[in-house]
Design a protein around this motif. Structure first.
Motif, short mmCIF file in Angstrom:
data_model
loop_
_atom_site.label_atom_id
_atom_site.label_comp_id
_atom_site.label_asym_id
_atom_site.label_seq_id
_atom_site.Cartn_x
_atom_site.Cartn_y
_atom_site.Cartn_z
N GLY A 1 0.92 -1.01 0.02
CA GLY A 1 -0.19 -0.09 -0.11
C GLY A 1 0.81 1.35 0.18
N LEU A 2 1.89 1.34 0.87
CA LEU A 2 2.79 2.52 0.87
C LEU A 2 3.44 2.54 -0.65
CD1 LEU A 2 4.55 2.04 4.41
CD2 LEU A 2 2.82 3.81 3.74
N GLN A 3 3.94 1.59 -1.05
CA GLN A 3 4.61 1.32 -2.42
C GLN A 3 3.49 2.22 -3.53
OE1 GLN A 3 5.77 -2.59 -3.53
NE2 GLN A 3 7.89 -1.68 -3.22
N SER A 4 2.31 1.78 -3.34
CA SER A 4 1.21 2.18 -4.14
C SER A 4 0.82 3.80 -4.00
CB SER A 4 0.01 1.42 -4.15
OG SER A 4 -1.26 2.01 -4.86
N VAL A 5 0.83 4.14 -3.03
CA VAL A 5 0.39 5.48 -2.66
C VAL A 5 1.79 6.42 -3.24
CG1 VAL A 5 0.21 7.20 -0.89
CG2 VAL A 5 -0.94 5.38 -0.62
N GLY A 6 3.15 5.90 -3.06
CA GLY A 6 4.23 6.66 -3.34
C GLY A 6 4.39 6.97 -5.01
N MET A 7 4.00 5.70 -5.60
CA MET A 7 4.18 5.68 -6.82
C MET A 7 3.19 6.42 -7.61
SD MET A 7 5.18 1.77 -7.70
CE MET A 7 7.04 1.06 -6.90
N MET A 8 1.72 6.16 -7.18
CA MET A 8 0.69 7.01 -7.76
C MET A 8 0.87 8.73 -7.64
SD MET A 8 -2.71 4.79 -7.51
CE MET A 8 -2.78 4.29 -5.91
N VAL A 9 1.32 9.07 -6.48
CA VAL A 9 1.87 10.15 -6.41
C VAL A 9 2.79 10.77 -7.29
CG1 VAL A 9 3.11 11.93 -4.91
CG2 VAL A 9 1.53 10.42 -3.88
N ILE A 10 3.83 10.12 -7.79
CA ILE A 10 4.73 10.44 -8.76
C ILE A 10 3.85 10.47 -10.12
CG2 ILE A 10 6.80 9.62 -10.20
CD1 ILE A 10 7.54 8.71 -7.53
N GLY A 11 3.10 9.47 -10.42
CA GLY A 11 2.33 9.36 -11.71
C GLY A 11 1.31 10.35 -12.05
N VAL A 12 0.57 11.05 -10.81
CA VAL A 12 -0.25 12.07 -10.91
C VAL A 12 0.31 13.26 -10.98
CG1 VAL A 12 -2.24 13.30 -9.64
CG2 VAL A 12 -2.29 10.38 -9.70
N LEU A 13 1.50 13.48 -10.30
CA LEU A 13 2.38 14.84 -10.00
C LEU A 13 3.83 14.73 -10.40
CD1 LEU A 13 0.67 16.28 -6.93
CD2 LEU A 13 0.14 17.15 -9.30
N PRO A 14 4.00 14.55 -11.80
CA PRO A 14 5.43 14.47 -11.98
C PRO A 14 6.47 15.48 -12.00
CG PRO A 14 4.28 14.45 -14.00
CD PRO A 14 3.27 14.57 -12.76
N VAL A 15 6.27 16.30 -10.85
CA VAL A 15 7.11 17.48 -10.42
C VAL A 15 8.07 17.19 -9.41
CG1 VAL A 15 5.45 19.06 -11.32
CG2 VAL A 15 5.36 18.35 -9.06
N LEU A 16 9.27 17.92 -9.23
CA LEU A 16 10.06 17.44 -8.41
C LEU A 16 9.63 17.22 -6.73
CD1 LEU A 16 13.22 16.83 -7.86
CD2 LEU A 16 13.76 19.08 -7.45
N PRO A 17 8.93 18.04 -6.34
CA PRO A 17 8.41 17.80 -4.96
C PRO A 17 7.91 16.67 -4.85
CG PRO A 17 8.31 20.24 -5.33
CD PRO A 17 8.56 19.45 -6.73
N ALA A 18 6.94 16.41 -5.75
CA ALA A 18 6.07 15.26 -5.72
C ALA A 18 6.98 13.94 -5.72
CB ALA A 18 5.27 15.29 -6.83
N VAL A 19 8.04 13.95 -6.92
CA VAL A 19 8.90 12.75 -6.94
C VAL A 19 9.63 12.63 -5.76
CG1 VAL A 19 11.01 12.35 -8.26
CG2 VAL A 19 9.12 13.12 -9.51
N ILE A 20 10.04 13.50 -5.18
CA ILE A 20 10.79 13.39 -3.71
C ILE A 20 9.79 12.74 -2.78
CG2 ILE A 20 12.03 14.56 -1.74
CD1 ILE A 20 12.89 16.58 -3.83
#
Length: 409
Positions: free
Chosen positions: A291-310
């Motif tokens: 679940g944690l992996q999922s949340v983190g990866m989907m944050v990156i997928g939805v908002l591919p900007v540097l703060p979101a990637v971090i």
């Protein structure tokens, strides 16, 4: 509470755990030490046919060999013993690992890397098997399996730095670090022992029954491990490219390395978290990890900007650190002594096959869905599905009140 645990007629303590954790770092050394000198290798072998593909294989091929050979290593472990295979593999590992120091041809170097991978498969299988053999008490065993993730993650960061520093002297120089195999083998020779098959504190196959691989119990778990190996390595491999895709210059290695280092620390934190959650069964931790992996990866997928990637990399990596020891414990600790080597070997093969497939699958998903960030988001969605499936399966098994359900959960 005593700091030792019975293993046959001898007792394993912190020193044995340190040696086995150090041995577990050797496969990590094989996969990351050489990465800083890949540009030098590419330049050196630029005139050779197929160098564009073959040079990166110097890093990738050991993982494939681990995936292919680990089940055979497990067979050897169960039939011929643990200690001899471990010591022998470490010595050969040191020899073939340093071979590129004096080898001159790309083909010869690749052959040496194949042999490195074979040794790594045996080393990882035996070290993990012995941790379970030596430490039967669930709390201490899970603590050391969690620390295995922490030490290998920290070691990966250290080895990258060491490889980069030594690479300043030429691409040959980092290969000398493989002599660490012999350095570790010497104290292991005197401090480790072959566990007893008659140890009453361990679980054993019933007398007169053949010790077969318990496929009905572990097959689905191995497929989950294969997927977990894939998700574990997604951000390890892709985080640098994700940072560059946000507009950061590829030459800004400080920013790229900083994000990668933060993600690596989050992975170590996840391993430490597992080591502290020794009373929680792995089947209950796995949905949290995925679940944690999922949340983190989907944050990156939805908002591919540097703060979101971090932020996404930190959340996902925390889940990865929790995932690895949870998967290992979920599969391996249900095995009896006589089958444990083969079960560990198949687990190792599944996890490293997932690692090897990661760049291939990410390339295909990215091409199909419009880029790397989108591909990471897709994988995050798949991780959510697996998290739900593992959660529902665990609840169903608990409700069945089967004699082995409590152990399997």
């Amino acid at each position: 509470m005593s700091n030792t645990t019975t293993a046959g007629t001898r007792r394993a303590g912190v020193w044995q755990a340190i040696l086995l954790l150090a041995g577990s770092c050797m496969p990590v050394l094989g996969s990351v030490l050489i990465t800083p000198v890949l540009p030098q290798l590419s330049e050196h072998f630029a005139e050779e046919s197929g160098a564009v593909v073959l040079v990166p294989m110097i890093v990738a091929i050991p993982a494939l060999m681990i995936a292919l050979f680990a089940p055979f290593a497990g067979q050897i472990v169960d039939r011929l013993g643990r200690k001899k295979l471990l010591i022998g593999s470490l010595v050969v590992y040191a020899f073939v690992g340093t071979a590129p120091v004096w080898l001159t041809g790309l083909t010869e170097i690749l052959v040496s890397r194949v042999l490195v991978g074979l040794c790594e498969g045996a080393i990882m299988t035996v070290c993990t098997t012995l941790i379970v053999d030596y430490f039967h008490e669930e709390k201490r065993r899970n603590r050391y399996l969690g620390l295995q993730t922490v030490t290998t993650t920290v070691a990966a960061t250290v080895f990258i730095a060491v490889g980069g520093a030594l690479g300043a002297g030429g691409w040959h120089v980092p290969f000398w670090v493989y002599l660490a195999g012999v350095v570790i083998a010497v104290p292991m020779l005197f401090s480790l022992w072959e566990p007893s098959g008659s140890d009453p504190t361990d679980t054993h196959v019933d007398a007169g029954q053949p010790a077969r691989v318990p496929w009905r119990r572990i097959l689905v778990r191995l497929f989950v491990t294969l997927f977990g190996g894939f998700t574990f390595y997604v951000l390890i491999i892709e985080v640098s490219y994700l940072v560059v895709d946000t507009g950061i210059s590829a030459a800004n290695t400080g920013a790229i390395g900083g994000v990668a280092a933060v993600a690596s620390l989050a992975t170590a934190a996840g391993g430490l978290l597992f080591a502290r959650l020794t009373k929680v069964r792995p089947a209950r931790l796995l949905p949290v990890a995925f679940g944690l992996q999922s949340v983190g990866m989907m944050v990156i997928g939805v908002l591919p900007v540097l703060p979101a990637v971090i932020v996404g990399a930190i959340i996902s990596s925390l889940g990865s650190g929790l995932l690895l020891p949870s998967l290992l414990t979920w599969v391996v600790t249900t095995a009896n002594f006589e089958e444990r080597g083969r079960v560990t070997g198949w687990w190792t093969a599944s996890f490293y096959l997932g690692q090897f497939l990661t760049p291939i699958l990410m390339g295909a998903i990215g091409a199909a869905f419009g880029g790397l960030a989108a591909a990471v988001g897709i994988v995050g969605g798949c991780a959510a599905v697996v998290a739900i499936a593992v959660l529902l399966t665990g609840r169903r098994q608990t409700g069945l009140n089967h004699p082995t359900a409590a152990q399997d959960a």
